[in-house]
Scaffold this active site. Structure first.
Site, PDB file in Angstrom:
ATOM      1  N   ALA A 179      -6.254  -1.375  -4.405  1.00 46.38           N
ATOM      2  CA  ALA A 179      -5.551  -0.086  -4.409  1.00 46.38           C
ATOM      3  C   ALA A 179      -6.114   0.861  -5.474  1.00 46.38           C
ATOM      4  O   ALA A 179      -5.844   0.685  -6.663  1.00 46.38           O
ATOM      5  CB  ALA A 179      -4.062  -0.323  -4.652  1.00 46.38           C
ATOM      6  N   TYR A 207     -14.353   7.990 -12.004  1.00 46.95           N
ATOM      7  CA  TYR A 207     -14.083   6.881 -11.084  1.00 46.95           C
ATOM      8  C   TYR A 207     -14.658   5.570 -11.631  1.00 46.95           C
ATOM      9  O   TYR A 207     -13.951   4.563 -11.778  1.00 46.95           O
ATOM     10  CB  TYR A 207     -14.682   7.195  -9.708  1.00 46.95           C
ATOM     11  CG  TYR A 207     -14.779   5.997  -8.805  1.00 46.95           C
ATOM     12  CD1 TYR A 207     -13.631   5.307  -8.413  1.00 46.95           C
ATOM     13  CD2 TYR A 207     -16.022   5.529  -8.355  1.00 46.95           C
ATOM     14  CE1 TYR A 207     -13.723   4.185  -7.589  1.00 46.95           C
ATOM     15  CE2 TYR A 207     -16.112   4.416  -7.539  1.00 46.95           C
ATOM     16  CZ  TYR A 207     -14.963   3.749  -7.161  1.00 46.95           C
ATOM     17  OH  TYR A 207     -15.063   2.633  -6.371  1.00 46.95           O
ATOM     18  N   HIS A 248     -17.640  10.618   2.306  1.00 49.98           N
ATOM     19  CA  HIS A 248     -18.731   9.639   2.295  1.00 49.98           C
ATOM     20  C   HIS A 248     -19.818   9.979   3.302  1.00 49.98           C
ATOM     21  O   HIS A 248     -19.556  10.525   4.371  1.00 49.98           O
ATOM     22  CB  HIS A 248     -18.182   8.231   2.528  1.00 49.98           C
ATOM     23  CG  HIS A 248     -17.390   7.744   1.359  1.00 49.98           C
ATOM     24  ND1 HIS A 248     -16.022   7.735   1.354  1.00 49.98           N
ATOM     25  CD2 HIS A 248     -17.784   7.308   0.141  1.00 49.98           C
ATOM     26  CE1 HIS A 248     -15.606   7.293   0.176  1.00 49.98           C
ATOM     27  NE2 HIS A 248     -16.658   7.024  -0.573  1.00 49.98           N
ATOM     28  N   LEU A 249     -21.034   9.596   2.923  1.00 46.14           N
ATOM     29  CA  LEU A 249     -22.202  10.047   3.667  1.00 46.14           C
ATOM     30  C   LEU A 249     -22.202   9.598   5.135  1.00 46.14           C
ATOM     31  O   LEU A 249     -22.351  10.439   6.039  1.00 46.14           O
ATOM     32  CB  LEU A 249     -23.479   9.559   2.962  1.00 46.14           C
ATOM     33  CG  LEU A 249     -24.784   9.944   3.652  1.00 46.14           C
ATOM     34  CD1 LEU A 249     -24.955  11.448   3.674  1.00 46.14           C
ATOM     35  CD2 LEU A 249     -25.976   9.285   2.940  1.00 46.14           C
ATOM     36  N   LYS A 266     -12.709   2.039 -13.203  1.00 51.40           N
ATOM     37  CA  LYS A 266     -12.940   0.671 -12.723  1.00 51.40           C
ATOM     38  C   LYS A 266     -13.405  -0.227 -13.871  1.00 51.40           C
ATOM     39  O   LYS A 266     -13.012  -1.383 -13.972  1.00 51.40           O
ATOM     40  CB  LYS A 266     -13.973   0.687 -11.592  1.00 51.40           C
ATOM     41  CG  LYS A 266     -13.443   1.294 -10.303  1.00 51.40           C
ATOM     42  CD  LYS A 266     -12.454   0.342  -9.642  1.00 51.40           C
ATOM     43  CE  LYS A 266     -11.938   0.857  -8.325  1.00 51.40           C
ATOM     44  NZ  LYS A 266     -11.061  -0.105  -7.631  1.00 51.40           N
ATOM     45  N   ASP A 290       0.871  -1.188   0.000  1.00 55.68           N
ATOM     46  CA  ASP A 290       0.000   0.000   0.000  1.00 55.68           C
ATOM     47  C   ASP A 290       0.900   1.228   0.000  1.00 55.68           C
ATOM     48  O   ASP A 290       1.916   1.258   0.703  1.00 55.68           O
ATOM     49  CB  ASP A 290      -0.878  -0.023   1.268  1.00 55.68           C
ATOM     50  CG  ASP A 290      -2.091   0.890   1.160  1.00 55.68           C
ATOM     51  OD1 ASP A 290      -3.214   0.371   1.286  1.00 55.68           O
ATOM     52  OD2 ASP A 290      -1.908   2.116   0.972  1.00 55.68           O
ATOM     53  N   ASN A 291       0.541   2.245  -0.769  1.00 58.54           N
ATOM     54  CA  ASN A 291       1.383   3.458  -0.797  1.00 58.54           C
ATOM     55  C   ASN A 291       0.940   4.475   0.263  1.00 58.54           C
ATOM     56  O   ASN A 291       1.475   5.573   0.337  1.00 58.54           O
ATOM     57  CB  ASN A 291       1.400   4.092  -2.194  1.00 58.54           C
ATOM     58  CG  ASN A 291       0.036   4.632  -2.609  1.00 58.54           C
ATOM     59  OD1 ASN A 291      -0.908   4.657  -1.817  1.00 58.54           O
ATOM     60  ND2 ASN A 291      -0.050   5.074  -3.853  1.00 58.54           N
ATOM     61  N   LEU A 292      -0.034   4.127   1.060  1.00 58.95           N
ATOM     62  CA  LEU A 292      -0.532   4.957   2.167  1.00 58.95           C
ATOM     63  C   LEU A 292      -1.068   6.312   1.687  1.00 58.95           C
ATOM     64  O   LEU A 292      -1.137   7.261   2.462  1.00 58.95           O
ATOM     65  CB  LEU A 292       0.543   5.142   3.254  1.00 58.95           C
ATOM     66  CG  LEU A 292       1.015   3.832   3.894  1.00 58.95           C
ATOM     67  CD1 LEU A 292       2.027   4.123   5.018  1.00 58.95           C
ATOM     68  CD2 LEU A 292      -0.150   3.020   4.465  1.00 58.95           C
TER      69      LEU A 292
HETATM   70  N1  UDP Z   1     -24.064  12.635   0.125  1.00 59.43           N
HETATM   71  C1  UDP Z   1     -24.722  13.704   0.717  1.00 59.43           C
HETATM   72  N2  UDP Z   1     -24.043  14.481   1.614  1.00 59.43           N
HETATM   73  C2  UDP Z   1     -22.735  14.241   1.934  1.00 59.43           C
HETATM   74  C3  UDP Z   1     -22.079  13.156   1.337  1.00 59.43           C
HETATM   75  C4  UDP Z   1     -22.769  12.363   0.426  1.00 59.43           C
HETATM   76  O1  UDP Z   1     -25.900  13.959   0.449  1.00 59.43           O
HETATM   77  O2  UDP Z   1     -22.171  15.004   2.735  1.00 59.43           O
HETATM   78  C5  UDP Z   1     -24.808  11.786  -0.818  1.00 59.43           C
HETATM   79  C6  UDP Z   1     -24.132  11.665  -2.179  1.00 59.43           C
HETATM   80  O3  UDP Z   1     -24.481  12.761  -2.989  1.00 59.43           O
HETATM   81  C7  UDP Z   1     -24.682  10.322  -2.659  1.00 59.43           C
HETATM   82  C8  UDP Z   1     -24.861   9.527  -1.370  1.00 59.43           C
HETATM   83  O4  UDP Z   1     -24.846  10.469  -0.305  1.00 59.43           O
HETATM   84  O5  UDP Z   1     -25.946  10.508  -3.237  1.00 59.43           O
HETATM   85  C9  UDP Z   1     -23.738   8.538  -1.132  1.00 59.43           C
HETATM   86  O6  UDP Z   1     -22.522   9.220  -1.333  1.00 59.43           O
HETATM   87  P1  UDP Z   1     -21.121   8.645  -0.892  1.00 59.43           P
HETATM   88  O7  UDP Z   1     -20.077   9.672  -1.218  1.00 59.43           O
HETATM   89  O8  UDP Z   1     -21.204   8.172   0.526  1.00 59.43           O
HETATM   90  O9  UDP Z   1     -20.930   7.325  -1.788  1.00 59.43           O
HETATM   91  P2  UDP Z   1     -20.964   7.113  -3.393  1.00 59.43           P
HETATM   92  O10 UDP Z   1     -22.345   6.571  -3.679  1.00 59.43           O
HETATM   93  O11 UDP Z   1     -20.652   8.389  -4.073  1.00 59.43           O
HETATM   94  O12 UDP Z   1     -19.916   6.082  -3.610  1.00 59.43           O
END
Ligand code: UDP
Length: 333
Positions: free
Chosen positions: A74, A142, A190-191, A146, A32-34
């Site tokens: 990674a 992204y 992330h949410l 993938k 892992d490159n950290l």
């Molecule tokens: N989201 C949001 N507020 C935040 C972060 C994410 O409303 O502060 C929403 C984002 O627009 C998406 C969902 O939550 O619709 C999940 O986003 P996340 O980044 O967790 O995962 P992704 O589905 O992009 O991999």
């Protein structure tokens, strides 16, 4: 038992998978490159700090450690960041993976489990559940990176030089049962971790990115899956590959499959926020904002392929359990 190289094993899903692989009795090396991972996430096996672009290092590790198979986590993962900074994603996710695949073929390491994503599907308005065979039409770089790596693996497998399983994760959540390994990205995008930061007062509020989507409550729907269930699926995918003994170069040698890992149940952003308020017992301000670029309205898995081929069923992936596990980890940070 086998010698396994875990590329990206210091990250959220990789480190959790190491625990499952150690239980299976494998000998583990993490590379892992950290850039996003943490060395102290690697609780089992050896850790080497290094980068996938380093072909010489890969040759040394594959040969010296007699690697039988690779699990490849990674990658950069933030869909929103990939829209503003695509070249870094193509360099890290695509060029890095190509270097790894070339090293595998050069050193006759044939088996790989690859971390893919629901983002390969993009916006699929006509389908509530996403089946593996749907057209791949990612709407952010992204997902595109993938999908490009999936294509590389499929095409190299078709030559008989490789056996690959691509696991398309939906939204990973939770932590390990001891709350040692959880989501910690810097910056966090992330949410669930952000919602929990609002609950513990590290943030003033949580923003909802878009309330005008064509969904039941207007916010995006995702299929959240517990990281321990993801780890279990990796262990099973690896066992499937290791159990195959095809002679290299024969037509059946190039086994390839891609499968969804999700629960087939979606939750909206509002639902996640409400459940987090219940689990934590904290009320926090919620602010409605503009859409975030690159977000499909709904990503929910048809997971029957993994259910059948891997004999895999999620065990801890109900929303309350996942948020409660993530909350215990987040409070320890
Ligand atoms: N989201 C949001 N507020 C935040 C972060 C994410 O409303 O502060 C929403 C984002 O627009 C998406 C969902 O939550 O619709 C999940 O986003 P996340 O980044 O967790 O995962 P992704 O589905 O992009 O991999």
């Amino acid at each position: 038992m086998a010698n396994i190289l875990v590329a990206g094993g210091a990250g959220f899903i990789g480190s959790q998978t190491l625990l499952a692989l150690a239980q299976d009795g494998h000998t583990l090396t993490t590379l892992d490159n950290l850039s996003n991972g943490f060395a102290d996430n690697v609780i089992v096996g050896d850790f080497i700090e290094g980068d996938l672009h380093d072909a010489q290092l890969l040759d040394t590790v594959l040969v010296d450690r007699k690697i039988d198979a690779i699990i490849h986590f990674a990658a950069f993962i933030e869909a929103g960041v990939s829209v503003t900074n695509p070249m870094d994603f193509y360099d890290n996710n695509v060029a890095g993976s190509l270097t790894l695949i070339q090293a595998m073929v050069r050193n006759r390491v044939r088996k790989i489990v690859f971390s893919s994503t629901a983002a390969v599907y993009g916006q699929q308005d006509d389908h509530d559940l996403l089946h593996e065979n749907l057209a791949k039409q990612p709407i952010n770089p992204y997902g595109q990176t993938k999908w490009m790596v999936e294509c590389m693996l499929r095409d190299v497998a078709a030559t008989g030089d490789m056996e690959a399983i691509c696991l398309r994760y939906f939204n990973a959540a939770g932590s390990d049962p001891d709350a040692r390994l959880g989501e910690r990205h810097d910056p966090e995008t992330h949410l669930i971790p952000l919602v929990l930061d609002a609950a513990r007062g590290v943030r003033d509020s949580i923003s909802i990115f878009g309330t005008d989507y064509a969904t039941e409550d207007g916010t995006c729907i995702r299929d959240y899956i517990h990281v321990a269930d993801l780890a279990d699926a990796h262990s099973k995918a690896l066992a499937l590959l290791l159990g195959r003994n095809e002679t290299p170069g024969t037509p059946s040698a190039g086994f390839y499959d891609a499968m969804n890992l999700g629960t087939s149940r979606g939750h909206s952003v509002r639902e996640v926020i409400e459940t987090a308020k219940q689990v934590t017992g904290v009320d926090f301000p919620v602010i409605e904002k503009e859409r975030r670029p690159g977000d499909p309205a709904r990503l929910v898995a048809d997971a029957t392929r993994a259910n059948k081929l891997l004999n895999w069923q999620p065990q801890r992936s109900d929303l309350k359990t996942m948020i409660a596990d993530a909350w215990r980890f987040r409070q320890n940070l």
